[in-house]
Design a protein around this motif. Structure first.
Motif, PDB file in Angstrom:
ATOM      1  N   THR A  96       0.840  -1.204   0.000  1.00  0.00           N
ATOM      2  CA  THR A  96       0.000   0.000   0.000  1.00  0.00           C
ATOM      3  C   THR A  96       0.874   1.252   0.000  1.00  0.00           C
ATOM      4  N   GLY A  97       1.807   1.311   0.949  1.00  0.00           N
ATOM      5  CA  GLY A  97       2.658   2.486   1.065  1.00  0.00           C
ATOM      6  C   GLY A  97       3.568   2.651  -0.144  1.00  0.00           C
ATOM      7  N   LEU A  98       4.134   1.549  -0.623  1.00  0.00           N
ATOM      8  CA  LEU A  98       5.085   1.637  -1.740  1.00  0.00           C
ATOM      9  C   LEU A  98       4.391   2.017  -3.035  1.00  0.00           C
ATOM     10  N   GLY A 126       8.942  -4.479   2.994  1.00  0.00           N
ATOM     11  CA  GLY A 126       8.263  -5.783   2.927  1.00  0.00           C
ATOM     12  C   GLY A 126       8.280  -6.550   4.236  1.00  0.00           C
ATOM     13  N   PHE A 127       8.559  -5.866   5.344  1.00  0.00           N
ATOM     14  CA  PHE A 127       8.641  -6.571   6.634  1.00  0.00           C
ATOM     15  C   PHE A 127       7.296  -7.160   7.060  1.00  0.00           C
ATOM     16  N   GLY A 128       6.189  -6.500   6.743  1.00  0.00           N
ATOM     17  CA  GLY A 128       4.858  -6.964   7.161  1.00  0.00           C
ATOM     18  C   GLY A 128       4.338  -8.065   6.254  1.00  0.00           C
ATOM     19  N   VAL A 152      -1.953 -13.810  -6.473  1.00  0.00           N
ATOM     20  CA  VAL A 152      -2.438 -12.488  -6.900  1.00  0.00           C
ATOM     21  C   VAL A 152      -3.895 -12.669  -7.329  1.00  0.00           C
ATOM     22  N   ASN A 153      -4.790 -12.450  -6.370  1.00  0.00           N
ATOM     23  CA  ASN A 153      -6.205 -12.745  -6.589  1.00  0.00           C
ATOM     24  C   ASN A 153      -6.961 -11.565  -7.175  1.00  0.00           C
ATOM     25  N   ALA A 154      -8.088 -11.892  -7.802  1.00  0.00           N
ATOM     26  CA  ALA A 154      -8.996 -10.851  -8.298  1.00  0.00           C
ATOM     27  C   ALA A 154     -10.245 -10.907  -7.429  1.00  0.00           C
ATOM     28  N   PRO A 204      -3.109 -16.206  12.009  1.00  0.00           N
ATOM     29  CA  PRO A 204      -1.762 -16.631  11.617  1.00  0.00           C
ATOM     30  C   PRO A 204      -1.818 -17.562  10.406  1.00  0.00           C
ATOM     31  N   TYR A 205      -0.824 -17.472   9.532  1.00  0.00           N
ATOM     32  CA  TYR A 205      -0.775 -18.348   8.350  1.00  0.00           C
ATOM     33  C   TYR A 205       0.687 -18.709   8.103  1.00  0.00           C
ATOM     34  N   PHE A 206       0.942 -20.005   7.856  1.00  0.00           N
ATOM     35  CA  PHE A 206       2.335 -20.445   7.656  1.00  0.00           C
ATOM     36  C   PHE A 206       2.529 -21.038   6.265  1.00  0.00           C
ATOM     37  N   TYR A 259       6.033 -17.734   8.769  1.00  0.00           N
ATOM     38  CA  TYR A 259       4.619 -17.423   8.985  1.00  0.00           C
ATOM     39  C   TYR A 259       4.433 -15.937   9.243  1.00  0.00           C
ATOM     40  N   GLY A 260       3.169 -15.511   9.166  1.00  0.00           N
ATOM     41  CA  GLY A 260       2.856 -14.107   9.417  1.00  0.00           C
ATOM     42  C   GLY A 260       1.412 -13.962   9.835  1.00  0.00           C
ATOM     43  N   HIS A 261       0.996 -12.716  10.019  1.00  0.00           N
ATOM     44  CA  HIS A 261      -0.354 -12.442  10.501  1.00  0.00           C
ATOM     45  C   HIS A 261      -1.197 -11.771   9.436  1.00  0.00           C
ATOM     46  N   ILE A 262      -2.318 -12.398   9.130  1.00  0.00           N
ATOM     47  CA  ILE A 262      -3.287 -11.817   8.203  1.00  0.00           C
ATOM     48  C   ILE A 262      -4.241 -10.955   9.024  1.00  0.00           C
ATOM     49  N   GLY A 263      -4.573  -9.779   8.506  1.00  0.00           N
ATOM     50  CA  GLY A 263      -5.467  -8.869   9.234  1.00  0.00           C
ATOM     51  C   GLY A 263      -6.915  -9.058   8.802  1.00  0.00           C
ATOM     52  N   ASN A 280      -7.772  -8.829   4.758  1.00  0.00           N
ATOM     53  CA  ASN A 280      -8.309 -10.188   4.938  1.00  0.00           C
ATOM     54  C   ASN A 280      -7.600 -11.244   4.083  1.00  0.00           C
ATOM     55  N   GLY A 281      -6.281 -11.106   3.968  1.00  0.00           N
ATOM     56  CA  GLY A 281      -5.515 -12.119   3.218  1.00  0.00           C
ATOM     57  C   GLY A 281      -5.597 -11.948   1.725  1.00  0.00           C
ATOM     58  N   ARG A 282      -6.091 -10.804   1.271  1.00  0.00           N
ATOM     59  CA  ARG A 282      -6.171 -10.499  -0.167  1.00  0.00           C
ATOM     60  C   ARG A 282      -5.538  -9.133  -0.380  1.00  0.00           C
ATOM     61  N   GLY A 283      -4.215  -9.038  -0.271  1.00  0.00           N
ATOM     62  CA  GLY A 283      -3.619  -7.710  -0.226  1.00  0.00           C
ATOM     63  C   GLY A 283      -2.698  -7.351  -1.374  1.00  0.00           C
ATOM     64  N   ILE A 284      -2.352  -8.298  -2.235  1.00  0.00           N
ATOM     65  CA  ILE A 284      -1.358  -7.966  -3.263  1.00  0.00           C
ATOM     66  C   ILE A 284      -1.984  -7.029  -4.296  1.00  0.00           C
ATOM     67  N   GLY A 285      -3.092  -7.474  -4.885  1.00  0.00           N
ATOM     68  CA  GLY A 285      -3.801  -6.612  -5.832  1.00  0.00           C
ATOM     69  C   GLY A 285      -4.407  -5.402  -5.131  1.00  0.00           C
TER      70      GLY A 285
HETATM   71  C1  LIG Z   1       1.126 -15.416   5.743  1.00  0.00           C
HETATM   72  C2  LIG Z   1       0.300 -14.506   4.865  1.00  0.00           C
HETATM   73  C3  LIG Z   1      -0.213 -14.994   3.676  1.00  0.00           C
HETATM   74  C4  LIG Z   1      -0.939 -14.139   2.818  1.00  0.00           C
HETATM   75  N1  LIG Z   1      -1.280 -14.581   1.559  1.00  0.00           N
HETATM   76  C5  LIG Z   1      -1.754 -13.696   0.643  1.00  0.00           C
HETATM   77  C6  LIG Z   1      -1.916 -14.064  -0.707  1.00  0.00           C
HETATM   78  O1  LIG Z   1      -1.573 -15.179  -1.141  1.00  0.00           O
HETATM   79  N2  LIG Z   1      -2.440 -13.153  -1.574  1.00  0.00           N
HETATM   80  C7  LIG Z   1      -2.757 -11.878  -1.174  1.00  0.00           C
HETATM   81  O2  LIG Z   1      -3.212 -11.085  -2.001  1.00  0.00           O
HETATM   82  N3  LIG Z   1      -2.567 -11.480   0.100  1.00  0.00           N
HETATM   83  C8  LIG Z   1      -2.063 -12.347   1.017  1.00  0.00           C
HETATM   84  N4  LIG Z   1      -1.815 -11.937   2.301  1.00  0.00           N
HETATM   85  C9  LIG Z   1      -2.168 -10.554   2.688  1.00  0.00           C
HETATM   86  C10 LIG Z   1      -1.151  -9.531   2.201  1.00  0.00           C
HETATM   87  O3  LIG Z   1       0.156  -9.976   2.418  1.00  0.00           O
HETATM   88  C11 LIG Z   1      -1.387  -8.216   2.929  1.00  0.00           C
HETATM   89  O4  LIG Z   1      -2.736  -7.858   2.840  1.00  0.00           O
HETATM   90  C12 LIG Z   1      -0.556  -7.088   2.331  1.00  0.00           C
HETATM   91  O5  LIG Z   1       0.801  -7.441   2.313  1.00  0.00           O
HETATM   92  C13 LIG Z   1      -0.764  -5.804   3.109  1.00  0.00           C
HETATM   93  O6  LIG Z   1       0.100  -4.827   2.587  1.00  0.00           O
HETATM   94  P1  LIG Z   1       0.244  -3.437   3.332  1.00  0.00           P
HETATM   95  O7  LIG Z   1       1.240  -2.644   2.588  1.00  0.00           O
HETATM   96  O8  LIG Z   1      -1.089  -2.821   3.496  1.00  0.00           O
HETATM   97  O9  LIG Z   1       0.771  -3.809   4.793  1.00  0.00           O
HETATM   98  P2  LIG Z   1       2.124  -4.526   5.251  1.00  0.00           P
HETATM   99  O10 LIG Z   1       2.791  -5.232   4.135  1.00  0.00           O
HETATM  100  O11 LIG Z   1       1.807  -5.353   6.453  1.00  0.00           O
HETATM  101  O12 LIG Z   1       3.063  -3.329   5.641  1.00  0.00           O
HETATM  102  C14 LIG Z   1       2.878  -2.546   6.789  1.00  0.00           C
HETATM  103  C15 LIG Z   1       4.233  -1.997   7.188  1.00  0.00           C
HETATM  104  O13 LIG Z   1       4.067  -0.968   8.147  1.00  0.00           O
HETATM  105  C16 LIG Z   1       5.201  -0.978   8.973  1.00  0.00           C
HETATM  106  N5  LIG Z   1       4.917  -0.213  10.197  1.00  0.00           N
HETATM  107  C17 LIG Z   1       4.091  -0.515  11.217  1.00  0.00           C
HETATM  108  N6  LIG Z   1       4.090   0.446  12.161  1.00  0.00           N
HETATM  109  C18 LIG Z   1       4.961   1.396  11.709  1.00  0.00           C
HETATM  110  C19 LIG Z   1       5.423   2.650  12.240  1.00  0.00           C
HETATM  111  N7  LIG Z   1       5.009   3.100  13.432  1.00  0.00           N
HETATM  112  N8  LIG Z   1       6.308   3.376  11.523  1.00  0.00           N
HETATM  113  C20 LIG Z   1       6.747   2.936  10.318  1.00  0.00           C
HETATM  114  N9  LIG Z   1       6.357   1.752   9.781  1.00  0.00           N
HETATM  115  C21 LIG Z   1       5.473   0.995  10.458  1.00  0.00           C
HETATM  116  C22 LIG Z   1       5.462  -2.457   9.204  1.00  0.00           C
HETATM  117  O14 LIG Z   1       6.783  -2.705   9.643  1.00  0.00           O
HETATM  118  C23 LIG Z   1       5.137  -3.036   7.834  1.00  0.00           C
HETATM  119  O15 LIG Z   1       6.300  -3.215   7.040  1.00  0.00           O
HETATM  120  C24 LIG Z   1      -1.168 -12.788   3.196  1.00  0.00           C
HETATM  121  C25 LIG Z   1      -0.668 -12.310   4.425  1.00  0.00           C
HETATM  122  C26 LIG Z   1       0.080 -13.143   5.235  1.00  0.00           C
HETATM  123  C27 LIG Z   1       0.649 -12.601   6.516  1.00  0.00           C
END
Ligand SMILES: Cc1cc2nc3c(=O)[nH]c(=O)nc-3n(C[C@H](O)[C@H](O)[C@H](O)COP(=O)(O)OP(=O)(O)OC[C@H]3O[C@@H](n4cnc5c(N)ncnc54)[C@H](O)[C@@H]3O)c2cc1C
Length: 427
Positions: free
Chosen positions: A40-42, A64-66, A75-77, A256-258, A339-343, A366-371
């Motif tokens: 989202t941010g990038l 990409g830490f999150g 990459v779902n639609a 959580p998802y692994f 593993y990581g945490h799905i919101g 909700n685990g659909r975040g790439i697109g």
């Molecule tokens: C295990 C797993 C499997 C998944 N599988 C899929 C899939 O197959 N297909 C799909 O589409 N989606 C999938 N998802 C969901 C998808 O990965 C996320 O919805 C998406 O990555 C969210 O992107 P984002 O940029 O919004 O947040 P994030 O990628 O979580 O980025 C948030 C960032 O904010 C940073 N941050 C937090 N607080 C601060 C602060 N105070 N200051 C500065 N930085 C901060 C964090 O360090 C983090 O890097 C999955 C998620 C997980 C965890």
């Protein structure tokens, strides 16, 4: 990342390096500040910088830490919610707009990857949502009907076609979605970061925002080593929120998802399992997902945390399950896991929030975040650039709602998945 092999696993080993970044130090100014270095941010940073905006992104850890560096890479639609239900929940205008936007989101992702020459293993070859039993097939039949009525290129496959496309007899059918595909998720995040930096965005890692306060009509964001003043702030911290906007996290329950990954497998196996290289998952509530990476590793995942007893339970389940789905893989060991945490939000839909004057953000994918992360980031950029109004966003502005009993629900997800994987005798 943070030298933790369980955080990003295989993706960290095979992604090209992130761009060179430094910690924010001293006082800085920008037109737009972005908090969070995931999709989202990038994406917002890239589109803002391309439009000539002075933008600074602050990431607490690394690019990409999150969720963006840990996910399955499907990459779902669209969302989990049935297409026809969206206009009912969001109203006709927002419902149809969101469906159109998310239906097209994989194309946006794959086009960006091509346009910027990202080495992110982009495979726009479709996905297979695999039916378990008659109820799974009925559910997918209805989903196919609803998408087809909207002209989407999706098709319900029968048992035999599914067997040929998946390489397993376990499924009663599958929904082939030709809009979708797979990527290497951390490589895509890093690719977006390179593109944003190339376009002029300033990216700072190791720069957690700890405080946000008004400074005249601007915002002043503090980190341990510096401060950034900007007129607009995008909050893109989502499920990994640890920021001055904790309400984002309170609206989300962590699921959580692994993933486990095999070593590269022989060509004969690669020719029979998912020979078309689609990404796949099934209709079970505690679902199973599987996909190839570029080097012929099978990435096999499900719900659960690789923590405490979960580590051994989920590994033992994965070894049993992969052999039940694909008997030729009996005895296969995994050499990477993470593993990581799905919101998850209460209604399983993402949210757009206005968190203060000129402070905006999307969250809860909700685990659909790439697109969605990619196209929502562009929407945030368009809003700040004045190219669209708030009424033209893909979601209405909503108040942040706190989910009650979050700790209990997160415990149910974590320990419930352990119980299921301990006791499950089929895949
Ligand atoms: C295990 C797993 C499997 C998944 N599988 C899929 C899939 O197959 N297909 C799909 O589409 N989606 C999938 N998802 C969901 C998808 O990965 C996320 O919805 C998406 O990555 C969210 O992107 P984002 O940029 O919004 O947040 P994030 O990628 O979580 O980025 C948030 C960032 O904010 C940073 N941050 C937090 N607080 C601060 C602060 N105070 N200051 C500065 N930085 C901060 C964090 O360090 C983090 O890097 C999955 C998620 C997980 C965890």
């Amino acid at each position: 990342m943070r030298n933790d092999p369980l955080s990003h696993g295989l993706w960290e080993k095979t992604a090209p390096p992130a761009p060179q970044t430094e910690t924010l130090s001293g006082d800085a100014r920008a037109q737009v500040a972005i908090v969070g270095g995931g999709y989202t941010g990038l994406s917002a940073a890239l589109f803002l910088a391309e439009a000539g905006t002075d933008v600074v992104l602050l990431e607490a850890e690394e690019i990409g830490f999150g969720g963006s560096g840990r996910n399955v890479g499907l990459v779902n639609a669209g969302m989990w919610v049935m297409p026809d239900d969206l206009p009912g929940i969001l109203g006709e205008t927002y419902g149809e707009r969101l469906l159109d936007l998310l239906g097209d989101a994989p194309r946006v992702v794959f086009d960006l990857a091509t346009q910027h020459g990202m080495a992110c293993e982009a495979m726009p070859v479709g996905t297979l949502h695999c039916a378990v039993g008659e109820s799974g097939l009925a559910q997918l039949g209805e989903r196919a009907r609803q998408w087809q009525a909207r002209g989407a290129p999706v098709r319900l496959l029968d048992r035999e076609e599914t067997r040929a496309k998946v390489g397993s007899r376990a499924f009663s059918g599958a929904l082939l979605d030709e809009r979708a595909g797979t990527i290497q998720p951390l490589a895509y995040a890093r690719g977006l970061a390179h593109a944003a930096q190339w376009a002029g965005a300033r990216l700072h890692t190791g720069s957690r925002v700890t405080k946000a306060e008004r400074s005249g009509s601007d915002w002043r964001l503090e980190t341990a080593t510096g401060a950034l003043t900007a007129r607009h702030v995008i909050v893109a911290t989502n499920a990994y929120t640890n920021s001055p906007w904790p309400q984002i996290r309170q609206e989300i329950v962590h699921l959580p998802y692994f993933n486990f990954a095999t070593p590269p497998l022989p060509q004969a196996v690669r020719d029979t399992i998912l020979p078309g290289r689609q990404g796949a998952w099934d209709t079970k509530q505690i679902l199973t997902s599987f996909r190839w990476d570029r080097e012929g590793r099978l990435v096999f995942g499900s719900v659960g945390a690789l923590k405490g007893a979960g580590q051994a339970i989920h590994r033992a389940w994965a070894e049993r399950a992969i052999a039940r789905l694909f008997p030729e893989l009996k005895g296969t060991r995994f050499d990477n896991c993470w593993y990581g945490h799905i919101g998850m939000t209460a209604d399983h839909l993402p949210k757009f929030h206005r968190l203060g004057d000129n402070v905006i953000g999307f969250s809860g994918y909700n685990g659909r975040g790439i697109g969605p992360g990619t196209v929502f980031g562009k929407s945030l950029a368009d809003l700040i650039l004045g190219r669209i109004s708030t009424d033209e966003l893909p979601l209405p502005v909503s108040d942040v709602t706190t989910q009650s009993f979050r700790g209990v629900r997160e415990g149910v997800y974590r320990y419930g998945a352990e119980a299921v994987h301990l006791l499950r005798t089929v895949f």
